[in-house]
Design a protein around this motif. Sequence first.
Motif, mmCIF file in Angstrom:
data_model
loop_
_atom_site.group_PDB
_atom_site.id
_atom_site.type_symbol
_atom_site.label_atom_id
_atom_site.label_comp_id
_atom_site.label_asym_id
_atom_site.label_seq_id
_atom_site.Cartn_x
_atom_site.Cartn_y
_atom_site.Cartn_z
ATOM 1 N N LEU A 240 0.807 -1.211 0.000
ATOM 2 C CA LEU A 240 0.000 0.000 0.000
ATOM 3 C C LEU A 240 0.845 1.268 0.000
ATOM 4 O O LEU A 240 1.973 1.290 0.501
ATOM 5 C CB LEU A 240 -0.886 0.037 1.246
ATOM 6 C CG LEU A 240 -1.883 -1.099 1.454
ATOM 7 C CD1 LEU A 240 -2.491 -0.997 2.843
ATOM 8 C CD2 LEU A 240 -2.964 -1.060 0.395
ATOM 9 N N ALA A 241 0.237 2.346 -0.516
ATOM 10 C CA ALA A 241 0.794 3.693 -0.389
ATOM 11 C C ALA A 241 -0.347 4.687 -0.489
ATOM 12 O O ALA A 241 -1.310 4.469 -1.246
ATOM 13 C CB ALA A 241 1.833 3.973 -1.467
ATOM 14 N N VAL A 302 7.258 1.865 -1.451
ATOM 15 C CA VAL A 302 7.990 2.615 -0.440
ATOM 16 C C VAL A 302 7.839 4.102 -0.744
ATOM 17 O O VAL A 302 8.152 4.543 -1.858
ATOM 18 C CB VAL A 302 9.488 2.253 -0.423
ATOM 19 C CG1 VAL A 302 10.208 3.049 0.661
ATOM 20 C CG2 VAL A 302 9.681 0.757 -0.209
ATOM 21 N N THR A 303 7.372 4.876 0.229
ATOM 22 C CA THR A 303 7.282 6.330 0.087
ATOM 23 C C THR A 303 8.489 6.966 0.757
ATOM 24 O O THR A 303 8.757 6.704 1.939
ATOM 25 C CB THR A 303 5.988 6.856 0.717
ATOM 26 O OG1 THR A 303 4.863 6.275 0.061
ATOM 27 C CG2 THR A 303 5.906 8.377 0.581
ATOM 28 N N ARG A 309 8.222 11.093 -2.721
ATOM 29 C CA ARG A 309 8.180 10.341 -3.971
ATOM 30 C C ARG A 309 7.970 8.858 -3.673
ATOM 31 O O ARG A 309 8.345 8.354 -2.609
ATOM 32 C CB ARG A 309 9.471 10.579 -4.762
ATOM 33 C CG ARG A 309 9.583 12.019 -5.233
ATOM 34 C CD ARG A 309 10.930 12.364 -5.806
ATOM 35 N NE ARG A 309 11.128 11.804 -7.157
ATOM 36 C CZ ARG A 309 12.099 12.209 -7.976
ATOM 37 N NH1 ARG A 309 12.941 13.173 -7.602
ATOM 38 N NH2 ARG A 309 12.225 11.666 -9.173
ATOM 39 N N LEU A 310 7.353 8.179 -4.628
ATOM 40 C CA LEU A 310 6.901 6.807 -4.417
ATOM 41 C C LEU A 310 7.682 5.852 -5.303
ATOM 42 O O LEU A 310 7.869 6.112 -6.502
ATOM 43 C CB LEU A 310 5.405 6.699 -4.730
ATOM 44 C CG LEU A 310 4.738 5.329 -4.539
ATOM 45 C CD1 LEU A 310 4.845 4.861 -3.092
ATOM 46 C CD2 LEU A 310 3.272 5.406 -4.968
ATOM 47 N N TYR A 368 14.077 -0.356 4.920
ATOM 48 C CA TYR A 368 13.870 0.843 5.729
ATOM 49 C C TYR A 368 14.686 1.977 5.128
ATOM 50 O O TYR A 368 15.596 1.755 4.321
ATOM 51 C CB TYR A 368 14.253 0.604 7.194
ATOM 52 C CG TYR A 368 15.743 0.483 7.469
ATOM 53 C CD1 TYR A 368 16.484 1.588 7.884
ATOM 54 C CD2 TYR A 368 16.399 -0.729 7.318
ATOM 55 C CE1 TYR A 368 17.846 1.483 8.143
ATOM 56 C CE2 TYR A 368 17.750 -0.850 7.564
ATOM 57 C CZ TYR A 368 18.473 0.265 7.978
ATOM 58 O OH TYR A 368 19.825 0.154 8.216
ATOM 59 N N GLN A 369 14.357 3.216 5.513
ATOM 60 C CA GLN A 369 15.095 4.379 5.034
ATOM 61 C C GLN A 369 16.028 4.855 6.128
ATOM 62 O O GLN A 369 15.596 5.168 7.240
ATOM 63 C CB GLN A 369 14.141 5.500 4.612
ATOM 64 C CG GLN A 369 14.870 6.626 3.871
ATOM 65 C CD GLN A 369 13.910 7.591 3.200
ATOM 66 O OE1 GLN A 369 12.706 7.371 3.171
ATOM 67 N NE2 GLN A 369 14.449 8.669 2.670
ATOM 68 N N ASP A 370 17.325 4.896 5.828
ATOM 69 C CA ASP A 370 18.339 5.259 6.800
ATOM 70 C C ASP A 370 18.163 6.719 7.215
ATOM 71 O O ASP A 370 18.112 7.619 6.370
ATOM 72 C CB ASP A 370 19.737 5.045 6.201
ATOM 73 C CG ASP A 370 20.826 5.154 7.242
ATOM 74 O OD1 ASP A 370 21.079 6.276 7.715
ATOM 75 O OD2 ASP A 370 21.443 4.128 7.568
#
Length: 400
Positions: A240-241, A302-303, A309-310, A368-370
């Motif tokens: 999902l987003a 991933v947003t 941005r997606l 994950y986003q660092d």
Amino acid sequence: MSAFRVSKELYFSLPTIDAKLQVNLQATAYASVEHRILLQIWQTARPDQPEVAYLRRSDDNGLTWSVSHELFQAAASESDQELGLDAGRLRQGNYLFFLDRETDALILAYWRAVYEMGDTGWDAQANKSMFVRFSRDAGETWSDALQIVCRGNQYDAAHWAPEIDLGRIGGMMAGIPAMIKTRSGKLLLPFQVGATGRLLKQGVMIGSWKDDDSSLDWEVSDYVEEPPERSRRGCFAGTLAELPDGRILMILRGDSRGTQYGGDIKRMTLSEDGGRTWTQARPITYEDGTTLWSVSSNPRLVTCERTGRLFLVTHIVDRPLLGQPRRPLCIAEVDRAKVCVLRDSVTVVCDRGPNDVEGAYFEPRGIYQDRETGNLVLFVGSHNEPGTTKVFRCQIQLPN
């Protein structure tokens, strides 16, 4: 020119324990809003039969990790033991973490099932249900497990969502499981409904915090369905987003063998009411309307936390294929207004090398986003060398 810069390093390598038992990473996430504490779950598993789950912790943004401690051990019931049956019929799997930034609550979600011996071996599709646990101290301690049961007198532990009847039809989060939180404050958890031999249906659990933030109340969306002429197994493994206009995008896996499509695709559906109802699923395309070909594998949206941005992480191929091993693993940008994939953005993250086995595949295991670099960190499980289980750590520099 590619919009992404990708670097890859070997993160973990272990000789295969036996012919079927594998070790793999399940999830990695930050444990609190303020700190750089990361939690990670590893699991040993036979095909679709998780055995033991381990939790480990890093207090320095992933530079060093604590010694793993056991989170769950597959176990037999007393009646199993009295009958002399093998231990480990009660199992858990598909762990995910979600950090709610507004409450600083860390959620751990997973499915649980009792495996039964059927005509084709051990099976649990009809017995799966979903559970959550909560931590308010960055994963140091956890609440007791709570089963996800829809709100309403018609639901209980055995019938916890529409069409669910444990022992006959179960439900689970699947694919590369992840939750999102909408701007309206709802938590959305994709899950699939079905049993062995049935077409799968895709739903979304919609969670709302109780007044004291102690746990969640749940309601359920309508199910998204695909007939057998469009997908041999229905639709499943949704991701999902939330789009800028408030619509919810869900991308789904299917199986195109024996269908009207000439190759495997990813499907998409949209919701204009916060995830409660969904449009008819259709193939996702590039901006020119041509089909995005993708092997039957798990997608993940991933947003970017910095830019909004997606991006789509999945296996993308350049021609229609059926039954292809899961490669190459790619990342691409999704146009949030037109809801399509930008062709020139497709970038390979992992693919078969000259020394890899013919059936090599690359499966996303944790994303994950660092917080320090802004890079997307993607852990990729791979069986590309005989007798060895590997996990690669890929860092993806995202476009500004």
